[in-house]
Design an enzyme around this catalytic site. Sequence first.
Site, PDB file in Angstrom:
ATOM      1  N   TRP A 109     146.281  99.346  90.567  1.00 54.86           N
ATOM      2  CA  TRP A 109     145.214 100.349  90.799  1.00 54.86           C
ATOM      3  C   TRP A 109     144.774 100.582  89.648  1.00 54.86           C
ATOM      4  O   TRP A 109     143.482 100.952  89.351  1.00 54.86           O
ATOM      5  CB  TRP A 109     145.611 101.729  91.595  1.00 54.86           C
ATOM      6  CG  TRP A 109     145.499 101.492  93.290  1.00 54.86           C
ATOM      7  CD1 TRP A 109     146.759 101.289  93.832  1.00 54.86           C
ATOM      8  CD2 TRP A 109     144.560 100.858  93.764  1.00 54.86           C
ATOM      9  NE1 TRP A 109     146.203 100.909  95.183  1.00 54.86           N
ATOM     10  CE2 TRP A 109     145.031 100.750  95.169  1.00 54.86           C
ATOM     11  CE3 TRP A 109     143.169 100.894  93.790  1.00 54.86           C
ATOM     12  CZ2 TRP A 109     144.034 100.182  96.222  1.00 54.86           C
ATOM     13  CZ3 TRP A 109     142.162 100.395  94.526  1.00 54.86           C
ATOM     14  CH2 TRP A 109     142.779 100.274  96.011  1.00 54.86           C
ATOM     15  N   ASP A 191     143.967 109.338  87.844  1.00 53.87           N
ATOM     16  CA  ASP A 191     143.957 109.130  89.361  1.00 53.87           C
ATOM     17  C   ASP A 191     145.212 109.513  89.822  1.00 53.87           C
ATOM     18  O   ASP A 191     146.319 108.836  89.768  1.00 53.87           O
ATOM     19  CB  ASP A 191     143.655 107.558  89.348  1.00 53.87           C
ATOM     20  CG  ASP A 191     143.799 107.109  90.909  1.00 53.87           C
ATOM     21  OD1 ASP A 191     143.722 108.122  91.890  1.00 53.87           O
ATOM     22  OD2 ASP A 191     143.439 106.025  91.117  1.00 53.87           O
ATOM     23  N   LYS A 215     146.465 109.437 101.369  1.00 49.18           N
ATOM     24  CA  LYS A 215     147.935 108.943 101.212  1.00 49.18           C
ATOM     25  C   LYS A 215     148.847 110.127 101.250  1.00 49.18           C
ATOM     26  O   LYS A 215     149.698 110.059 102.305  1.00 49.18           O
ATOM     27  CB  LYS A 215     148.039 108.510  99.753  1.00 49.18           C
ATOM     28  CG  LYS A 215     147.169 107.291  99.302  1.00 49.18           C
ATOM     29  CD  LYS A 215     147.848 105.973  98.973  1.00 49.18           C
ATOM     30  CE  LYS A 215     146.632 105.009  99.226  1.00 49.18           C
ATOM     31  NZ  LYS A 215     145.918 104.340  97.846  1.00 49.18           N
TER      32      LYS A 215
HETATM   33  C1  LIG Z   1     145.017 103.523  97.407  1.00 52.30           C
HETATM   34  C2  LIG Z   1     144.439 103.854  95.965  1.00 52.30           C
HETATM   35  C3  LIG Z   1     143.027 103.872  95.390  1.00 52.30           C
HETATM   36  C4  LIG Z   1     142.036 103.401  96.487  1.00 52.30           C
HETATM   37  O1  LIG Z   1     141.456 104.267  96.998  1.00 52.30           O
HETATM   38  P1  LIG Z   1     140.176 104.236  97.656  1.00 52.30           P
HETATM   39  O2  LIG Z   1     139.889 105.588  98.255  1.00 52.30           O
HETATM   40  O3  LIG Z   1     140.213 103.018  98.947  1.00 52.30           O
HETATM   41  O4  LIG Z   1     138.948 103.828  96.970  1.00 52.30           O
HETATM   42  C5  LIG Z   1     143.044 104.153  94.089  1.00 52.30           C
HETATM   43  N1  LIG Z   1     143.994 104.610  93.300  1.00 52.30           N
HETATM   44  C6  LIG Z   1     145.293 104.814  93.702  1.00 52.30           C
HETATM   45  C7  LIG Z   1     146.146 105.168  92.720  1.00 52.30           C
HETATM   46  C8  LIG Z   1     145.637 104.335  95.004  1.00 52.30           C
HETATM   47  O5  LIG Z   1     146.813 104.633  95.475  1.00 52.30           O
END
Ligand SMILES: *Cc1c(COP(=O)(O)O)cnc(C)c1O
Length: 384
Positions: A109, A191, A215
């Site tokens: 990611w 993030d 998540k």
């Molecule tokens: C799942 C994930 C993403 C992807 O996010 P989207 O909402 O599908 O754009 C980005 N960063 C992390 C750390 C993730 O676990």
Amino acid sequence: MLRTPNDRNLLNFSGGPGALADSVLQQVQASIDSVPGVGLSILGISHRSKWFIDLVRDTEERVRALLGLSNAYHVLFLQGGATQQFSTVAMAFNAGSAHPAEYLETGYWSGKSIEGATFKDMNEKPGLSYPASNIKVAWSGRDSHYTQLPRNQELKLSKDAPYFHYVSNETVEGLQFKEVMGLDSVARICDMSSDFLSAPVAADRYALIYAHAQKNLGPAGVTIVVIKDSMLERIKPGLPPFLDYRTHVQAHSNFNTPPVFAIYVVNLITRWLMQEVGGLAQMEVINQQKAKILYDAIDESQGMYLSSVNPYDRSPMNVTFKLPSQALEKEFLRRAESRGFSGLGGHRSVGGVRASLYNGVTLGATQRLAEFMSEFKTEFSSHF
Ligand SMILES: *Cc1c(COP(=O)(O)O)cnc(C)c1O
């Protein structure tokens, strides 16, 4: 209407969208027919209604309370997922910058965050100009196949960077930082999509945090952005209004039609965290217990379950492992599925097995998975 929890939901270890607490699912079920106090389906309530405006404010206050945020921060509910934020952050704070923004590349990611932040000059047509981004990878774990994370003291970071970006929990590989990374003098952007609200966080050390809901916080469709007020002044001019954080601050996350349903579920999750779980410190205790159960099952498996992650960097949210052969791995996943477990297949980019232990996964479900792992080991230990 009484219902017993759906066992398939309880045994959902998906990497995301993931399991949500059963008491929340019950409220969601009822809300499809009628939201208490409103009498309308959650799918048919106007985003301009007083009820929804109050809901956004209440959800914001709950996120603030859970994180202990001061008034120096705004809490936004946006769309486009974490992926949109990869680019929005760079467009807002990096385009045309003399100094590069610094990124850690610690897994799948964060790799995507760098791709999303990289754009070239768009000035072929006069009047449509937009400057290129300026990105530097300050550390990369690519050569070691993303099996460990750097420590702050080994990074050589620049004080001149417009910001420093990292991913707190690498969802695919199963790595999580145990310290706040970066220099305090540089705006820190993170993030936190796969570990947001899973444990207390020193939010006041960040200039901007983003995390989509699917998540730990709710369904797909909404992304929470926590942004420090002082960052708003640093936004580059010339952005379309929708891509400018200030637009959403001014509109209280109601600029265009927001994802009403997703925000409603996030509200229920924040209530569940406060009232049923007892706050983020308690959530962390439970999450650590769950993680210990599975990592112990791996470590005590005498080679049946193989974790390639440096033990210190192991993620409590995403437990990744492999089996000694592809055939055993296939059999493990097949049997797990037939026993009611789901979502255990590793990310399509890496394969293997991944058990995601997001907030909604119970201690009991985690114990059942560990028991299944133990039984499988006993039955198949002579096969390798
Ligand atoms: C799942 C994930 C993403 C992807 O996010 P989207 O909402 O599908 O754009 C980005 N960063 C992390 C750390 C993730 O676990």
